[in-house]
Design a protein around this motif. Sequence first.
Motif, PDB file in Angstrom:
ATOM      1  N   ASP A 197       0.831  -1.203   0.000  1.00  0.00           N
ATOM      2  CA  ASP A 197       0.000   0.000   0.000  1.00  0.00           C
ATOM      3  C   ASP A 197       0.860   1.245   0.000  1.00  0.00           C
ATOM      4  O   ASP A 197       0.430   2.324  -0.398  1.00  0.00           O
ATOM      5  N   THR A 198       2.076   1.107   0.528  1.00  0.00           N
ATOM      6  CA  THR A 198       2.955   2.270   0.626  1.00  0.00           C
ATOM      7  C   THR A 198       4.412   1.813   0.572  1.00  0.00           C
ATOM      8  O   THR A 198       4.715   0.660   0.854  1.00  0.00           O
ATOM      9  N   LEU A 199       5.283   2.739   0.164  1.00  0.00           N
ATOM     10  CA  LEU A 199       6.723   2.449   0.135  1.00  0.00           C
ATOM     11  C   LEU A 199       7.390   3.436   1.079  1.00  0.00           C
ATOM     12  O   LEU A 199       7.085   4.636   1.041  1.00  0.00           O
ATOM     13  N   THR A 200       8.291   2.943   1.913  1.00  0.00           N
ATOM     14  CA  THR A 200       8.976   3.850   2.832  1.00  0.00           C
ATOM     15  C   THR A 200      10.469   3.880   2.545  1.00  0.00           C
ATOM     16  O   THR A 200      11.073   2.854   2.235  1.00  0.00           O
ATOM     17  N   ALA A 201      11.053   5.103   2.593  1.00  0.00           N
ATOM     18  CA  ALA A 201      12.494   5.314   2.370  1.00  0.00           C
ATOM     19  C   ALA A 201      12.796   6.745   2.815  1.00  0.00           C
ATOM     20  O   ALA A 201      11.877   7.480   3.214  1.00  0.00           O
ATOM     21  N   ASP A 202      14.056   7.140   2.712  1.00  0.00           N
ATOM     22  CA  ASP A 202      14.402   8.534   3.001  1.00  0.00           C
ATOM     23  C   ASP A 202      13.600   9.421   2.026  1.00  0.00           C
ATOM     24  O   ASP A 202      13.452   9.069   0.847  1.00  0.00           O
TER      25      ASP A 202
END
Length: 344
Positions: A197-202
């Motif tokens: 549902d979502t991508l997380t990163a800097d």
Amino acid sequence: MRTFRGGLSIGLAVAVLVAAAAITYERYDTRTLKRTIRRGEVLCGVNKGLPGFSSEDKGTWSGFDVDFCRAVAAAIFDDPGKAKFVPLDASERFKELQSRKVDILSRNTTWSMSREENYDLYFPAVAYYDGQGFMLPRARNLESALDLNNSKVCVQSATTTELNLADYFRANNMKYEEKKFLKLDDVIKAYESGQCDTLTADVSQLYALRLNFAKPGDHVILPDVISKEPLAPVVRQRDDDWMMIVKWTLYAMINAEELGVTSQNIDEALKSKKPDVMRLVGTEGSYGEDLGLTKDWAARIIRHVGNYGEVYERNVGAESKLKIPRGLNQLWNAGGIQYAPPVR
Ligand SMILES: N[C@@H](CCC(=O)N[C@@H](CS)C(=O)NCC(=O)O)C(=O)O
């Protein structure tokens, strides 16, 4: 008998010497500058492909991290072309620096205590203040990361991102399903094919990755920033001169911006009578010489690569496709926290 014993002790002594030399070689690297000069190039470990930070097009590298390494090459060789780029994965970057495959990592790497402790590495100064965020399809219509309860989250392993994600959901009493991959390509594929549902990163990386999507406008980056990611170049411990060259290269670029010295006006700056400018560009004093550089080391950086603001704007800021607001990376006297000790 006597000769046998003699031989044995000589053999033992040689073995001890060889072991001591090996340990010294392994632990005490004080020759990075010498090796770099002999080789005629700085070996820079960079990200394989992160538009704005480091990416390659027909053999030419560009980006913020790439320019920083060029600045180090300019300080040493008066030639930014003497930086050679070695693409490294997130998971292999520290090993490759330790084993001397590269002289410096200039690759969206977060400075943390455990990394300095565990890998015998040193982060000389913060090149880019970042933080972790979330990207998701615009169609999901969410406004805050606090609305992400019960989400499937795509994340790359061997990064600081993994632990921040766990911390954030735990601290906010939310549940998530982690979709974790070692390779960035697999993270992106999983996100694009709707497995998460979502991508997380800097946040800076989310801006960069979004550019490569078929329809960048269909994805939003939430305003929430859930961690501190001070991105910094990395060098091996116990090579202080090299560490200082890397540190002061960055500080020269930040000081140049503060003093209004740019790649465009460097020739006028060399005639300036302002004491701070004179010390920076080397028309007064002999700063840099004790580090094995020439006193015009900073002028070389500014002429060939530019000051911090120039490098920021052309690669990731207003003049680039990424258009990341300067935010924390603004100078301290303009609302941000980029602050360099003086050259004096
Ligand atoms: N700043 C974080 C994340 C850095 C990082 O490596 N991020 C990933 C996600 S965008 C990346 O650059 N992957 C590219 C690769 O492994 O080639 C860290 O130092 O751990």
